[in-house]
Design an enzyme around this catalytic site. Structure first.
Site, PDB file in Angstrom:
ATOM      1  N   CYS A  52      -8.802  15.300   8.277  1.00 57.77           N
ATOM      2  CA  CYS A  52      -9.068  15.935   6.726  1.00 57.77           C
ATOM      3  C   CYS A  52      -7.932  14.778   5.895  1.00 57.77           C
ATOM      4  O   CYS A  52      -7.054  14.509   6.349  1.00 57.77           O
ATOM      5  CB  CYS A  52      -8.776  17.355   6.941  1.00 57.77           C
ATOM      6  SG  CYS A  52      -9.663  17.823   7.054  1.00 57.77           S
ATOM      7  N   THR A  98      -3.007  -8.773  -3.648  1.00 56.25           N
ATOM      8  CA  THR A  98      -3.252  -9.425  -5.077  1.00 56.25           C
ATOM      9  C   THR A  98      -2.032  -9.220  -6.051  1.00 56.25           C
ATOM     10  O   THR A  98      -2.846 -10.760  -7.277  1.00 56.25           O
ATOM     11  CB  THR A  98      -4.019  -8.313  -5.215  1.00 56.25           C
ATOM     12  OG1 THR A  98      -5.273  -7.792  -4.378  1.00 56.25           O
ATOM     13  CG2 THR A  98      -4.470  -8.397  -6.653  1.00 56.25           C
TER      14      THR A  98
END
Ligand code: ASP
Length: 337
Positions: free
Chosen positions: A274, A12
């Site tokens: 997690c 980007t």
């Protein structure tokens, strides 16, 4: 003042709009120079920009790009004091981790950065990323390791994760303290404990069949999991497990399939789903059974670093017990134990 080489890989940061959406664009050096024209040249190190070919949206990245990056670093290693890699944010954590494993000990910093909004667009974070990475590259306290600078932080490259799709503070390292914080000044809470040394520039053997991830979830197909584990081209697998590293057992059938794969020489690395914390195989009977099945507890390694570590070690030709040993301990500070 140190000299910095900036490698532009795409992403980007240098993209421009097209009818199909943002695409990578050449000529970033000129555009950057125009944006930096007002900056005080004495506050930034001298730098050159080298555009990689082809420029890519990093979602298209394959491990071959890591070899190309390493080859460019080798060519220019002596001529520069530090390196900045401009990279798309989607796979930047994978690339930073992979390069940390390929290069090993470093005697100069390699800093990845990118942006959420392209250079030149309103509220773009691109210039901040470039200027921060350049200042860090020139800073004597910046560790000689592969790191990732984004927004207001410098992270260990193989601990970093893209945590936010929209936020400008897109990256963090939930299991490891920031290497530096960029406020009005730049502060380094603690010196890097990684040993420095001459890097290894040997390319890895890329085998896109070798590594896979098995994410566990309620309702998953045992048949499909067994088929993956029985695949003869598989050499390393991330078992993406629950909580402290617990699997579902399918009444022992998944464990049997894991054991059979391990006995065939497939390296099995247990990584928690997690976002924060580590695998403790043995806290529950379900997890303890993994020890018997030959599954290696991945400590607090991220999914990105686990995939990169398997890809690099297998690509360096490690097999069997040697591969398992290398996976069982930190190589470049990617996990706590
Ligand atoms: N798709 C882009 C890339 O990873 C996203 C970005 O750079 O932020 O190249």
């Amino acid at each position: 003042m140190p000299r910095v080489l900036m490698l532009y890989t795409g992403g980007t940061i240098g993209m421009q709009p097209s009818p199909q959406g943002y695409i990578p664009c050449a000529g970033l050096a000129e555009r950057l120079a125009a944006h930096l024209a007002l900056a005080d040249p004495y506050r930034l190190p001298a730098f050159d920009v080298l555009e990689m070919q082809p420029l890519i949206d990093s979602a298209e990245l394959m491990p071959e790009t890591w070899n190309r990056l390493v080859a460019v670093l080798e060519t220019h290693w002596q001529a520069y004091d530090a390196f900045v890699v401009l990279h798309g944010t989607d796979t930047m954590a994978y690339s930073a981790a992979a390069l940390s494993f390929v290069l090993g000990a470093l005697n100069k910093p390699v800093i990845f950065t990118g942006s959420q909004i392209p250079l030149g667009e309103p509220r773009s974070d691109a210039l901040n990323s470039v200027v921060s990475a350049l200042q860090l590259a020139a800073h004597p306290a910046t560790p000689c390791e592969v790191s990732l600078a984004f927004h207001d932080r410098l992270l260990r490259g193989n601990r970093a994760r893209k945590m936010r799709t929209q936020g400008l503070d897109a990256f963090d390292s939930p299991n490891f303290p920031w290497l530096a914080e960029l406020g009005i000044g730049i502060s380094f809470p603690q010196p890097s404990a990684l040993l420095s040394g001459k890097p290894n520039f040997a390319p890895i053997e890329v085998d896109d069949e070798a590594v896979a991830v098995l994410p566990l979830h309620p309702g998953m197909s045992l048949r499909r999991a067994k088929a993956l584990l029985a695949d003869k081209t598989l050499k390393g697998l991330v078992l993406y497990s629950y909580g402290v590293g617990n699997p579902l057992s399918f009444e022992g059938e998944l464990l049997d399939a894991l054991k059979a794969a391990s006995e065939r020489g497939v390296a099995l690395l247990n990584v928690t789903q997690c976002a924060q914390g580590e695998v403790v195989q043995g806290a529950y009977a379900t997890g303890a059974a993994l020890n018997q099945a030959g599954v290696i507890a991945g400590s607090d390694i991220t999914l990105e670093a686990a995939i990169a570590k398997l890809t690099v070690l297998i690509g360096q030709g490690l097999l069997g017990a040697t591969l398992r040993k290398a996976l069982s301990a930190p190589m470049r500070g990617e996990c706590s134990r």
